[in-house]
Each structure stands twice: as C-alpha cells, then as structure tokens.
Design a protein around this motif. Sequence first.
Motif, PDB file in Angstrom:
ATOM      1  N   ALA A 197       0.872  -1.174   0.000  1.00 55.37           N
ATOM      2  CA  ALA A 197       0.000   0.000   0.000  1.00 55.37           C
ATOM      3  C   ALA A 197       0.910   1.225   0.000  1.00 55.37           C
ATOM      4  O   ALA A 197       1.044   1.926   0.996  1.00 55.37           O
ATOM      5  CB  ALA A 197      -0.928  -0.012   1.205  1.00 55.37           C
ATOM      6  N   GLU A 231      -2.510  11.126  -4.796  1.00 52.47           N
ATOM      7  CA  GLU A 231      -3.228   9.954  -5.294  1.00 52.47           C
ATOM      8  C   GLU A 231      -2.730   8.667  -4.638  1.00 52.47           C
ATOM      9  O   GLU A 231      -3.507   7.772  -4.318  1.00 52.47           O
ATOM     10  CB  GLU A 231      -3.106   9.859  -6.819  1.00 52.47           C
ATOM     11  CG  GLU A 231      -3.852  10.958  -7.562  1.00 52.47           C
ATOM     12  CD  GLU A 231      -5.325  10.991  -7.191  1.00 52.47           C
ATOM     13  OE1 GLU A 231      -5.962   9.920  -7.154  1.00 52.47           O
ATOM     14  OE2 GLU A 231      -5.838  12.099  -6.926  1.00 52.47           O
ATOM     15  N   GLY A 232      -1.413   8.570  -4.445  1.00 56.78           N
ATOM     16  CA  GLY A 232      -0.858   7.389  -3.799  1.00 56.78           C
ATOM     17  C   GLY A 232      -1.351   7.250  -2.374  1.00 56.78           C
ATOM     18  O   GLY A 232      -1.694   6.146  -1.927  1.00 56.78           O
ATOM     19  N   LYS A 234      -4.155   8.500  -1.008  1.00 58.62           N
ATOM     20  CA  LYS A 234      -5.578   8.158  -0.960  1.00 58.62           C
ATOM     21  C   LYS A 234      -5.784   6.666  -1.250  1.00 58.62           C
ATOM     22  O   LYS A 234      -6.568   6.001  -0.567  1.00 58.62           O
ATOM     23  CB  LYS A 234      -6.363   9.016  -1.958  1.00 58.62           C
ATOM     24  CG  LYS A 234      -6.494  10.466  -1.527  1.00 58.62           C
ATOM     25  CD  LYS A 234      -7.420  11.257  -2.426  1.00 58.62           C
ATOM     26  CE  LYS A 234      -6.802  11.534  -3.772  1.00 58.62           C
ATOM     27  NZ  LYS A 234      -7.650  12.427  -4.596  1.00 58.62           N
ATOM     28  N   LYS A 235      -5.075   6.153  -2.247  1.00 61.63           N
ATOM     29  CA  LYS A 235      -5.225   4.742  -2.583  1.00 61.63           C
ATOM     30  C   LYS A 235      -4.703   3.843  -1.465  1.00 61.63           C
ATOM     31  O   LYS A 235      -5.352   2.858  -1.079  1.00 61.63           O
ATOM     32  CB  LYS A 235      -4.481   4.424  -3.882  1.00 61.63           C
ATOM     33  CG  LYS A 235      -4.591   2.965  -4.304  1.00 61.63           C
ATOM     34  CD  LYS A 235      -3.853   2.706  -5.606  1.00 61.63           C
ATOM     35  CE  LYS A 235      -3.938   1.225  -5.986  1.00 61.63           C
ATOM     36  NZ  LYS A 235      -3.199   0.948  -7.249  1.00 61.63           N
ATOM     37  N   ALA A 236      -3.541   4.192  -0.914  1.00 59.13           N
ATOM     38  CA  ALA A 236      -2.924   3.351   0.121  1.00 59.13           C
ATOM     39  C   ALA A 236      -3.775   3.305   1.379  1.00 59.13           C
ATOM     40  O   ALA A 236      -4.021   2.228   1.940  1.00 59.13           O
ATOM     41  CB  ALA A 236      -1.523   3.865   0.450  1.00 59.13           C
ATOM     42  N   THR A 238      -6.912   3.969   1.640  1.00 60.61           N
ATOM     43  CA  THR A 238      -8.155   3.256   1.327  1.00 60.61           C
ATOM     44  C   THR A 238      -7.948   1.755   1.493  1.00 60.61           C
ATOM     45  O   THR A 238      -8.787   1.060   2.071  1.00 60.61           O
ATOM     46  CB  THR A 238      -8.599   3.552  -0.119  1.00 60.61           C
ATOM     47  OG1 THR A 238      -8.941   4.937  -0.230  1.00 60.61           O
ATOM     48  CG2 THR A 238      -9.820   2.719  -0.495  1.00 60.61           C
ATOM     49  N   GLN A 239      -6.813   1.260   1.001  1.00 58.98           N
ATOM     50  CA  GLN A 239      -6.497  -0.163   1.158  1.00 58.98           C
ATOM     51  C   GLN A 239      -6.443  -0.550   2.632  1.00 58.98           C
ATOM     52  O   GLN A 239      -6.950  -1.607   3.022  1.00 58.98           O
ATOM     53  CB  GLN A 239      -5.155  -0.481   0.499  1.00 58.98           C
ATOM     54  CG  GLN A 239      -5.134  -0.471  -1.003  1.00 58.98           C
ATOM     55  CD  GLN A 239      -3.729  -0.722  -1.534  1.00 58.98           C
ATOM     56  OE1 GLN A 239      -2.936   0.206  -1.695  1.00 58.98           O
ATOM     57  NE2 GLN A 239      -3.408  -1.974  -1.798  1.00 58.98           N
ATOM     58  N   GLU A 242     -10.008  -0.478   4.192  1.00 58.92           N
ATOM     59  CA  GLU A 242     -10.781  -1.612   3.684  1.00 58.92           C
ATOM     60  C   GLU A 242     -10.275  -2.911   4.285  1.00 58.92           C
ATOM     61  O   GLU A 242     -11.068  -3.799   4.646  1.00 58.92           O
ATOM     62  CB  GLU A 242     -10.691  -1.660   2.159  1.00 58.92           C
ATOM     63  CG  GLU A 242     -11.502  -0.584   1.455  1.00 58.92           C
ATOM     64  CD  GLU A 242     -11.403  -0.693  -0.046  1.00 58.92           C
ATOM     65  OE1 GLU A 242     -10.542  -1.472  -0.542  1.00 58.92           O
ATOM     66  OE2 GLU A 242     -12.178  -0.010  -0.757  1.00 58.92           O
ATOM     67  N   LEU A 344     -11.283   8.305   1.038  1.00 57.53           N
ATOM     68  CA  LEU A 344     -10.929   6.910   1.313  1.00 57.53           C
ATOM     69  C   LEU A 344     -12.061   5.928   1.055  1.00 57.53           C
ATOM     70  O   LEU A 344     -11.882   4.726   1.241  1.00 57.53           O
ATOM     71  CB  LEU A 344     -10.469   6.780   2.775  1.00 57.53           C
ATOM     72  CG  LEU A 344      -9.340   7.717   3.218  1.00 57.53           C
ATOM     73  CD1 LEU A 344      -8.917   7.398   4.645  1.00 57.53           C
ATOM     74  CD2 LEU A 344      -8.154   7.661   2.272  1.00 57.53           C
TER      75      LEU A 344
END
Length: 361
Positions: A197, A231-232, A234-236, A238-239, A242, A344
């Motif tokens: 992530a 962007e990195g 937010k994606k990380a 979010t992972q 989740e 997220l």
Amino acid sequence: MKKALLAATVVASTLTAALVAAPAANAASGWDLPWAGQHHGNSAIPFTEATVTAGADGSYTLKWSAKGTKRVEIKANGKVVAKGGAQGQAVVTGLPAADRQWFDFKPQRGEGLRLADRLIKLEGTANFRDAGGYRTTNGQWVKMGEIYRSDALNKLTDNDLAKLQRLRVKTVFDLRMESERTKDADKVPAGAKYVVADVFAGSGSFQAMPKSPDEAVKAMVDAEKAMVSGEGGKKAYTQVFEGIERDRDRAVLFHCTAGKDRTGWANASLLTALGVPSETVMADYLASNDYRKATNDAVLSHLPAAQAAVYKPMLDVRPEYLNAGYDEVKAKYGTFDNYLKSGLGVDARELKQLKKDLLVG
C-alpha cells in the motif's frame, strides 16, 4: 510532486536501527474537530483512565480511574494482582514471561477492560505498538490486540516472526516506496497476507536533501499534506481501511520504515475515525519520539553539528507535521467525515461497522 518534497521523509526513514522502548508522550492537540476536547457519554465502561506500562525490570505499573464505582479489581492470568478504589495505581511484579501480559480491569459495576502495555517488544523493531487502548469521546474504548503499527520489518528475527504469529497477525500493509521495499524486504509471519500500500506510489524518486532545518521542517509538512491529498496516499489508506474492515480474523499490521510518518497518519486517521479525542491522537503520534529516541540519538551523534541540525526535524515527529495533515483534510474535504467518504471511500455504514468491530463499551 517535486522530487524534493519527500526527501526528508525517505532519508530519515532509511536511517533506522532497532532498539528502543519508552513510555508514551503526553501532549495537547492543535486541530479543529467536532469532538475535540469532549470527554463525555454514557458508555457502560466506567473507566476514564486505564493504562499498563511495562518496566525494564519485568514489573508492570497499572493506573486507573473509574467513575461511579467504589472498588476496582485487576487480574492477570486469572489471578487477582491488584485492587483499590475508584482511582489507583499499583506495581505488579513476579508474573511469568509472556508474549504480552494482559490485565483485566474489573470495576465493581459496569463493564471491564482488557489491556496490555502498548509496546510489543521485538528484537528487530523499535516502534512496534498496539493501536488500541484509548478512550473515545463517548466513553467507549478501542480494543487492544486488533490493530498494530510498526517501523520496518526487514530485521525481524525468527523469534519475532513466531511471536507475531502467536499474536495472530494475519495481514501486513507495507506503506513504503518501491525502493525501500527492494532494499529492505519485509519479513512477515507465516500465514500472513502481505499487501503493498505504497503511500507515495507514482511520485518518482526523491533524492534532494533539505539544506537547512527550516527546509527540513517544510519538507516534512509538505509530505504530510501529500499523504492526505496525493493519489498514492488516498489509494494506500483506502487499502488499509478496507483491509481493517474486511479482515474479521485480525490482527492487522501497517508499517513504513520508521513507523512514524506514513504509519503515523494511518493510525491518526483510524483513531480519529473511531472518535478518539484529538489530544489523545496527538499524544499517540508524538510517542514515536520516545520509542525511537535511542535510535535517533545514535544517528545524530555520528553527524557533524550542522548536518545533525538539518536531520533532526526529519527524525522527529512534531505537532505541526500531524496538524498539517488535518489542515489538508479541511482544505481539500471540508470535514474529516468527508475525507473518509470521498477520499478513502469509507461511508457511514462502513464506519459504523468499523466502530462496532473495534470499540467496546
């Protein structure tokens, strides 16, 4: 994103060793949240304070404060090891060796708490600790033994890995960049799921170093903002959220290299989402200064004074760093709940489930 933006974080993160343990810091907060400073509610748990602190000599210091009850009894391994009134402190010695020593705080009336020292002592880490054991603004408590945060795992020993397996670590989120993962590959306990992530994925390589302490501080502040709106990031994150929500067979571990910046925001955002007051979140964040003190002091002692002055802000965690993250949330999303939802992907239903899983009381 400019190459210099995260140079401080990356360079500081690579200057890690592995041997320090100290009690958590106490510090006030600085950001504006709806529940900041509030400590009320109708939780079934009467404790407003309860902590376990392990001593270097094998002793444990227990502190507690419980409203509306006259007696508190504390058990370890099924035996009473301390008792007292609504407020108290006790030092417990002579307990058998254990991966973690758990204590059951039982009030005369109301629900009890199961707590341990926050630090997980491993041979290959300095900043591996439990994310739980904190009280929320409505009087609930974050469960311990569910979520862990750490510095790099590349130096874990076989004993460490066996210990983490016994502690039920099932999922490991690696927040580091590709260069860090390649240089110092993670060691994870048998059977655990390993998930990349990368908070700074796609941001390029960062080589430039700050030339002054002020530049170093700015780099750290800018990096914190990038964790929120990049962007990195937010994606990380979010992972991570989740993964925590979906993995009902916890424990979940997230980490970076020093366990203080990328990991610090992951834990701060989780605790904030769960309703832990801002001053508590800040104290947890700043505790890395204590847990990493020996490591950081060793690094700085080998540098010329001028260079050490530039490096120190990169090795520290400071209120202005974390507050920069919350400022970025406010600037980009307006509210923290909107950051969770829009940034997220954590909607009201998922947040409710997260609290149901991770809170007691």
